[in-house]
Design a protein around this motif. Structure first.
Motif, PDB file in Angstrom:
ATOM      1  N   TRP A  34       0.948  -1.056   0.084  1.00 57.42           N
ATOM      2  CA  TRP A  34       0.557   0.186  -0.076  1.00 57.42           C
ATOM      3  C   TRP A  34       1.029   1.432  -0.208  1.00 57.42           C
ATOM      4  O   TRP A  34       1.228   1.037   0.627  1.00 57.42           O
ATOM      5  CB  TRP A  34      -0.870   0.348   1.283  1.00 57.42           C
ATOM      6  N   TYR A  35       0.538   2.501  -0.747  1.00 60.97           N
ATOM      7  CA  TYR A  35       1.389   3.547  -1.034  1.00 60.97           C
ATOM      8  C   TYR A  35       0.229   4.770  -0.769  1.00 60.97           C
ATOM      9  O   TYR A  35      -0.941   4.263  -1.033  1.00 60.97           O
ATOM     10  CB  TYR A  35       2.078   3.345  -2.129  1.00 60.97           C
ATOM     11  N   ARG A  36       0.573   6.115  -0.764  1.00 57.30           N
ATOM     12  CA  ARG A  36      -0.009   6.696  -0.531  1.00 57.30           C
ATOM     13  C   ARG A  36       0.285   8.176  -1.082  1.00 57.30           C
ATOM     14  O   ARG A  36       1.312   8.031  -1.642  1.00 57.30           O
ATOM     15  CB  ARG A  36      -0.557   7.195   0.680  1.00 57.30           C
ATOM     16  N   GLN A  37      -0.269   8.807  -2.092  1.00 54.95           N
ATOM     17  CA  GLN A  37       0.007  10.100  -2.893  1.00 54.95           C
ATOM     18  C   GLN A  37      -0.449  10.864  -2.482  1.00 54.95           C
ATOM     19  O   GLN A  37      -2.181  10.715  -2.785  1.00 54.95           O
ATOM     20  CB  GLN A  37      -0.454   9.146  -4.768  1.00 54.95           C
ATOM     21  N   SER A  38       0.075  12.031  -1.881  1.00 58.28           N
ATOM     22  CA  SER A  38      -0.594  13.045  -1.394  1.00 58.28           C
ATOM     23  C   SER A  38      -0.604  13.440  -2.623  1.00 58.28           C
ATOM     24  O   SER A  38       0.403  13.682  -3.595  1.00 58.28           O
ATOM     25  CB  SER A  38      -0.142  14.208  -0.375  1.00 58.28           C
ATOM     26  N   LEU A  39      -1.576  15.203  -2.893  1.00 56.99           N
ATOM     27  CA  LEU A  39      -1.867  15.681  -4.201  1.00 56.99           C
ATOM     28  C   LEU A  39       0.071  16.388  -4.548  1.00 56.99           C
ATOM     29  O   LEU A  39       0.840  17.283  -3.723  1.00 56.99           O
ATOM     30  CB  LEU A  39      -2.489  17.189  -3.343  1.00 56.99           C
ATOM     31  N   GLY A  40       0.251  16.659  -5.633  1.00 57.25           N
ATOM     32  CA  GLY A  40       2.051  17.268  -6.354  1.00 57.25           C
ATOM     33  C   GLY A  40       3.222  16.816  -5.741  1.00 57.25           C
ATOM     34  O   GLY A  40       4.041  16.785  -5.646  1.00 57.25           O
ATOM     35  N   GLN A  41       2.826  15.257  -4.744  1.00 59.00           N
ATOM     36  CA  GLN A  41       3.774  14.009  -4.551  1.00 59.00           C
ATOM     37  C   GLN A  41       4.256  13.139  -4.952  1.00 59.00           C
ATOM     38  O   GLN A  41       3.197  12.581  -5.758  1.00 59.00           O
ATOM     39  CB  GLN A  41       3.388  14.192  -2.606  1.00 59.00           C
ATOM     40  N   GLY A  42       4.898  12.251  -4.926  1.00 61.37           N
ATOM     41  CA  GLY A  42       5.358  11.271  -4.857  1.00 61.37           C
ATOM     42  C   GLY A  42       4.745  10.132  -3.916  1.00 61.37           C
ATOM     43  O   GLY A  42       4.122  10.249  -3.944  1.00 61.37           O
ATOM     44  N   LEU A  43       4.782   8.778  -4.122  1.00 60.85           N
ATOM     45  CA  LEU A  43       4.533   8.088  -3.326  1.00 60.85           C
ATOM     46  C   LEU A  43       5.298   7.777  -2.122  1.00 60.85           C
ATOM     47  O   LEU A  43       6.306   7.305  -2.112  1.00 60.85           O
ATOM     48  CB  LEU A  43       4.361   6.442  -4.816  1.00 60.85           C
ATOM     49  N   GLU A  44       4.589   7.521  -1.068  1.00 57.94           N
ATOM     50  CA  GLU A  44       4.944   7.653  -0.016  1.00 57.94           C
ATOM     51  C   GLU A  44       4.323   5.556   0.691  1.00 57.94           C
ATOM     52  O   GLU A  44       2.718   5.349   0.856  1.00 57.94           O
ATOM     53  CB  GLU A  44       3.705   7.624   0.882  1.00 57.94           C
ATOM     54  N   PHE A  45       5.251   5.431   0.903  1.00 60.85           N
ATOM     55  CA  PHE A  45       5.188   3.561   1.510  1.00 60.85           C
ATOM     56  C   PHE A  45       4.851   3.415   2.349  1.00 60.85           C
ATOM     57  O   PHE A  45       4.693   4.553   3.923  1.00 60.85           O
ATOM     58  CB  PHE A  45       6.395   3.024   1.145  1.00 60.85           C
ATOM     59  N   LEU A  46       3.484   2.437   2.547  1.00 65.11           N
ATOM     60  CA  LEU A  46       2.759   2.405   3.945  1.00 65.11           C
ATOM     61  C   LEU A  46       2.766   1.117   4.427  1.00 65.11           C
ATOM     62  O   LEU A  46       3.219   0.900   5.652  1.00 65.11           O
ATOM     63  CB  LEU A  46       1.023   2.910   3.826  1.00 65.11           C
ATOM     64  N   ILE A  47       2.944   0.066   3.593  1.00 70.21           N
ATOM     65  CA  ILE A  47       2.901  -1.089   5.065  1.00 70.21           C
ATOM     66  C   ILE A  47       2.902  -2.179   3.740  1.00 70.21           C
ATOM     67  O   ILE A  47       2.351  -2.018   2.017  1.00 70.21           O
ATOM     68  CB  ILE A  47       0.989  -1.517   5.052  1.00 70.21           C
ATOM     69  N   TYR A  48       3.336  -3.423   3.882  1.00 65.79           N
ATOM     70  CA  TYR A  48       3.871  -4.011   2.653  1.00 65.79           C
ATOM     71  C   TYR A  48       3.802  -5.815   3.380  1.00 65.79           C
ATOM     72  O   TYR A  48       3.927  -5.724   4.277  1.00 65.79           O
ATOM     73  CB  TYR A  48       5.232  -4.518   2.584  1.00 65.79           C
ATOM     74  N   PHE A  49       3.234  -6.499   2.779  1.00 65.69           N
ATOM     75  CA  PHE A  49       3.032  -7.905   2.876  1.00 65.69           C
ATOM     76  C   PHE A  49       3.654  -8.924   2.102  1.00 65.69           C
ATOM     77  O   PHE A  49       4.012  -8.498   1.227  1.00 65.69           O
ATOM     78  CB  PHE A  49       1.192  -8.886   3.014  1.00 65.69           C
ATOM     79  N   GLN A  50       4.045 -10.141   2.838  1.00 70.04           N
ATOM     80  CA  GLN A  50       4.492 -11.080   1.833  1.00 70.04           C
ATOM     81  C   GLN A  50       4.232 -12.091   2.632  1.00 70.04           C
ATOM     82  O   GLN A  50       4.973 -12.374   3.894  1.00 70.04           O
ATOM     83  CB  GLN A  50       5.986 -10.678   2.126  1.00 70.04           C
ATOM     84  N   GLY A  51       3.729 -12.955   1.501  1.00 68.23           N
ATOM     85  CA  GLY A  51       3.160 -14.387   1.888  1.00 68.23           C
ATOM     86  C   GLY A  51       2.778 -14.181   3.110  1.00 68.23           C
ATOM     87  O   GLY A  51       1.541 -13.516   3.666  1.00 68.23           O
ATOM     88  N   ASN A  52       2.731 -15.070   4.032  1.00 67.89           N
ATOM     89  CA  ASN A  52       2.306 -15.457   5.866  1.00 67.89           C
ATOM     90  C   ASN A  52       3.718 -14.186   6.818  1.00 67.89           C
ATOM     91  O   ASN A  52       2.875 -15.138   7.847  1.00 67.89           O
ATOM     92  CB  ASN A  52       2.501 -17.040   5.699  1.00 67.89           C
ATOM     93  N   SER A  53       4.516 -13.819   6.381  1.00 66.06           N
ATOM     94  CA  SER A  53       5.257 -13.824   6.974  1.00 66.06           C
ATOM     95  C   SER A  53       4.705 -12.595   8.173  1.00 66.06           C
ATOM     96  O   SER A  53       3.604 -11.738   7.195  1.00 66.06           O
ATOM     97  CB  SER A  53       6.667 -13.149   6.665  1.00 66.06           C
ATOM     98  N   ALA A  54       4.971 -11.856   8.899  1.00 67.07           N
ATOM     99  CA  ALA A  54       4.260 -10.777   9.690  1.00 67.07           C
ATOM    100  C   ALA A  54       4.541  -9.088   8.924  1.00 67.07           C
ATOM    101  O   ALA A  54       5.700  -9.316   8.101  1.00 67.07           O
ATOM    102  CB  ALA A  54       5.517 -10.333  11.108  1.00 67.07           C
TER     103      ALA A  54
END
Lengths: 113, 115
Positions: A34-54
């Motif tokens: 998941w990423y967040r893109q505010s107006l006029g900005q690049g993408l900001e990383f929010l959260i990452y899921f990989q398989g069954n890992s936390a």
């Protein structure tokens, strides 16, 4: 599915309400972002899921933000007690793993009024 | 810290001309990947081109090519024979395969192709 699907496409909510954003990744993709893109900005990383890992939650801006991924497939990003600064486009991406091509959805445009 | 910098907030080019978008990055990793993504008004991020850091040869995809200068940590995108459909935001991104496995993006360059 053929691509990454996000819903809703647009969401307008009142300040203080909770919202849920949904991401349906490509079938078989183990990684989801998941990423967040505010107006006029690049993408900001929010959260990452990989398989069954936390999940890696290090990008979540506050404890009002949470996400889950059920059955290794669909993911829901929840924002509680929304604030005006939460207004942005929320983009989801999936991939077969790290360092492999990401496929993005079209995002959810969230407007908090 | 890993960073990606795009110093051109906006650029314009005449149709059929060539334009180059700049990107610099900083990383202490040896193995990483660099990307250019296009974001049209539809919002979906579309991969334009990708470069593995261990490859010396510059990547090329039809009208799109990169100039990858590893020592200078520079990764520019050249668009040849610009078309009206190339009008979009362009984002440079890096993935170093760290614990997050996520992409780090620059702030983007808004490209306008004029008829």
């Amino acid at each position: 599915g053929a691509g990454v699907s996000q819903s809703p496409s647009n969401k307008v909510t009142e300040k203080g309400k909770d919202v849920e954003l949904r991401c349906d990744p490509i079938s078989g993709h183990t990684a989801l972002y998941w990423y967040r893109q505010s107006l006029g900005q690049g993408l900001e990383f929010l959260i990452y899921f990989q398989g069954n890992s936390a999940p890696d939650k290090s990008g979540l801006p506050s404890d009002r933000f949470s996400a889950e991924r059920t059955g290794g497939s669909v993911s829901t990003l929840t924002i509680q007690r929304t604030q005006q600064e939460d207004s942005a486009v929320y983009l989801c991406a999936s991939s077969l793993g790290q360092l492999i091509q990401y496929t993005f959805g079209s995002g959810t445009r969230l407007t908090v009024v | 810290a890993q960073t990606v910098t795009q110093s051109q907030p906006e650029m314009s080019v005449q149709e059929a001309e060539t334009v180059t978008l700049s990107c610099t990055y900083d990383t202490s990793e040896n193995n990483y990947y660099l990307f250019w993504y296009k974001q049209p008004p539809s919002r979906q991020m579309i991969l334009v081109i990708r470069q593995e850091a261990y490859k010396q040869q510059n990547a090329t995809e039809n009208r799109f090519s990169v100039n990858f200068q590893k020592a200078a940590k520079s990764f520019s995108l050249k668009i040849s024979d610009s078309q009206l459909g190339d009008t979009a935001m362009y984002f440079c991104a890096m993935n170093y395969g760290g614990s997050q496995g996520n992409l780090i993006f620059g702030k983007g360059t808004k490209l306008s192709v004029k008829p």
